[in-house]
Design a protein around this motif. Structure first.
Motif, PDB file in Angstrom:
ATOM      1  N   CYS A 118       0.848  -1.187   0.000  1.00 29.81           N
ATOM      2  CA  CYS A 118       0.000   0.000   0.000  1.00 29.81           C
ATOM      3  C   CYS A 118       0.887   1.241   0.000  1.00 29.81           C
ATOM      4  O   CYS A 118       1.870   1.299   0.751  1.00 29.81           O
ATOM      5  CB  CYS A 118      -0.909   0.007   1.220  1.00 29.81           C
ATOM      6  SG  CYS A 118      -2.082   1.389   1.246  1.00 29.81           S
ATOM      7  N   ILE A 119       0.547   2.205  -0.844  1.00 28.75           N
ATOM      8  CA  ILE A 119       1.299   3.452  -0.915  1.00 28.75           C
ATOM      9  C   ILE A 119       0.391   4.590  -0.470  1.00 28.75           C
ATOM     10  O   ILE A 119      -0.699   4.787  -1.029  1.00 28.75           O
ATOM     11  CB  ILE A 119       1.826   3.707  -2.337  1.00 28.75           C
ATOM     12  CG1 ILE A 119       2.691   2.522  -2.797  1.00 28.75           C
ATOM     13  CG2 ILE A 119       2.622   5.012  -2.384  1.00 28.75           C
ATOM     14  CD1 ILE A 119       3.197   2.653  -4.224  1.00 28.75           C
ATOM     15  N   ARG A 120       0.827   5.338   0.531  1.00 32.56           N
ATOM     16  CA  ARG A 120       0.039   6.437   1.100  1.00 32.56           C
ATOM     17  C   ARG A 120      -0.206   7.525   0.060  1.00 32.56           C
ATOM     18  O   ARG A 120       0.596   7.729  -0.858  1.00 32.56           O
ATOM     19  CB  ARG A 120       0.746   7.035   2.311  1.00 32.56           C
ATOM     20  CG  ARG A 120      -0.117   7.994   3.112  1.00 32.56           C
ATOM     21  CD  ARG A 120       0.648   8.557   4.295  1.00 32.56           C
ATOM     22  NE  ARG A 120       1.681   9.500   3.864  1.00 32.56           N
ATOM     23  CZ  ARG A 120       2.480  10.146   4.707  1.00 32.56           C
ATOM     24  NH1 ARG A 120       2.391   9.937   6.005  1.00 32.56           N
ATOM     25  NH2 ARG A 120       3.397  10.973   4.242  1.00 32.56           N
ATOM     26  N   GLN A 121      -1.301   8.250   0.234  1.00 31.19           N
ATOM     27  CA  GLN A 121      -1.667   9.295  -0.708  1.00 31.19           C
ATOM     28  C   GLN A 121      -0.545  10.318  -0.880  1.00 31.19           C
ATOM     29  O   GLN A 121       0.132  10.699   0.066  1.00 31.19           O
ATOM     30  CB  GLN A 121      -2.964  10.008  -0.292  1.00 31.19           C
ATOM     31  CG  GLN A 121      -2.908  10.722   1.030  1.00 31.19           C
ATOM     32  CD  GLN A 121      -3.342   9.843   2.181  1.00 31.19           C
ATOM     33  OE1 GLN A 121      -3.234   8.621   2.125  1.00 31.19           O
ATOM     34  NE2 GLN A 121      -3.856  10.471   3.229  1.00 31.19           N
ATOM     35  N   TYR A 122      -0.359  10.726  -2.147  1.00 27.30           N
ATOM     36  CA  TYR A 122       0.580  11.762  -2.572  1.00 27.30           C
ATOM     37  C   TYR A 122       2.046  11.403  -2.359  1.00 27.30           C
ATOM     38  O   TYR A 122       2.923  12.271  -2.437  1.00 27.30           O
ATOM     39  CB  TYR A 122       0.247  13.112  -1.917  1.00 27.30           C
ATOM     40  CG  TYR A 122      -1.150  13.568  -2.249  1.00 27.30           C
ATOM     41  CD1 TYR A 122      -1.493  13.950  -3.551  1.00 27.30           C
ATOM     42  CD2 TYR A 122      -2.154  13.553  -1.286  1.00 27.30           C
ATOM     43  CE1 TYR A 122      -2.786  14.331  -3.870  1.00 27.30           C
ATOM     44  CE2 TYR A 122      -3.455  13.927  -1.604  1.00 27.30           C
ATOM     45  CZ  TYR A 122      -3.762  14.313  -2.893  1.00 27.30           C
ATOM     46  OH  TYR A 122      -5.050  14.672  -3.206  1.00 27.30           O
ATOM     47  N   CYS A 123       2.339  10.142  -2.129  1.00 22.78           N
ATOM     48  CA  CYS A 123       3.734   9.713  -2.101  1.00 22.78           C
ATOM     49  C   CYS A 123       4.245   9.523  -3.527  1.00 22.78           C
ATOM     50  O   CYS A 123       3.490   9.147  -4.427  1.00 22.78           O
ATOM     51  CB  CYS A 123       3.885   8.403  -1.332  1.00 22.78           C
ATOM     52  SG  CYS A 123       3.838   8.577   0.465  1.00 22.78           S
TER      53      CYS A 123
END
Length: 204
Positions: A167-172
């Motif tokens: 999972c990649i956090r928002q705006y990364c």
């Protein structure tokens, strides 16, 4: 009448590609290409040993190779030789029509969800059950593995691999040629040529 298509590759991913093509019904598979495999048939179709053996009347192809760089190289060569590479989308996907842009040579597998504003470059794999939220930008020759989740506004650089269930956090931002390990939780930007894993994700 469906158009003829050739599939480049004879591995497991080629089976996924062939299945999507047959489900869509827009193309008729006339064979496979493999540069180094000596098998003569695959999925009951002939295997051609290299591009030069492809029948002259076939001008549509799709590269079914998991390795990002090899897939991109083969796709570029095919385009230079005059082949068209379609976008292949499994019918069991959810894809917004609002400001989405998916480019040629990209495959979107079963169960994937692509939300508004997503841009996906050429020759990508958006694999089974992957989720891309609003305004994500995916470069070319990227592989988003099964069940991976990109939150909103994420950017993934060319040739990167995002592992299954990560999972990649928002705006990364994930740089070029990165590897995100299976199940990793990315909470900050990842520089080019990095390999990260864990929760939270850290350099190996």
């Amino acid at each position: 009448m469906s158009k003829s298509i050739i599939i480049y590759g004879t591995g497991g991913h080629a089976k996924v590609v062939a299945d999507i093509i047959r489900l869509r019904g827009e193309y008729h598979i006339v064979g496979f290409v493999d540069d180094c495999d000596e098998k003569s048939t695959f999925l009951d179709q002939p295997v051609y040993q290299g591009i030069k053996q492809i029948p002259k009347n076939v001008k549509t192809a799709f590269v079914a190779i998991g390795d990002n760089k090899i897939r991109r190289d083969k796709a570029k060569l095919l385009r230079e030789l005059g082949f068209s590479l379609p976008i292949l989308i499994h019918p069991g996907t959810i894809i917004s029509k609002l400001q989405t842009n998916i480019q040629s040579g990209t495959l979107v597998a079963a169960g994937a969800i692509i939300n508004p504003g997503v841009i996906i470059g050429e020759d990508c794999i958006i694999n089974t059950g992957a989720s891309l939220d609003h305004d994500d930008i995916v470069g070319y020759a990227v592989h988003i593995a099964p069940q991976a989740c990109l939150c909103g506004g994420v950017k993934v650089g060319d040739f990167s691999f995002v592992g299954a269930n990560s999972c990649i956090r928002q705006y990364c931002n994930v740089g070029v040629c990165c590897t995100i390990g299976m199940g990793a939780a990315v909470i900050r930007d990842i520089p080019d040529n990095s390999m990260v894993m864990g929760v939270p994700a850290h350099a190996k």
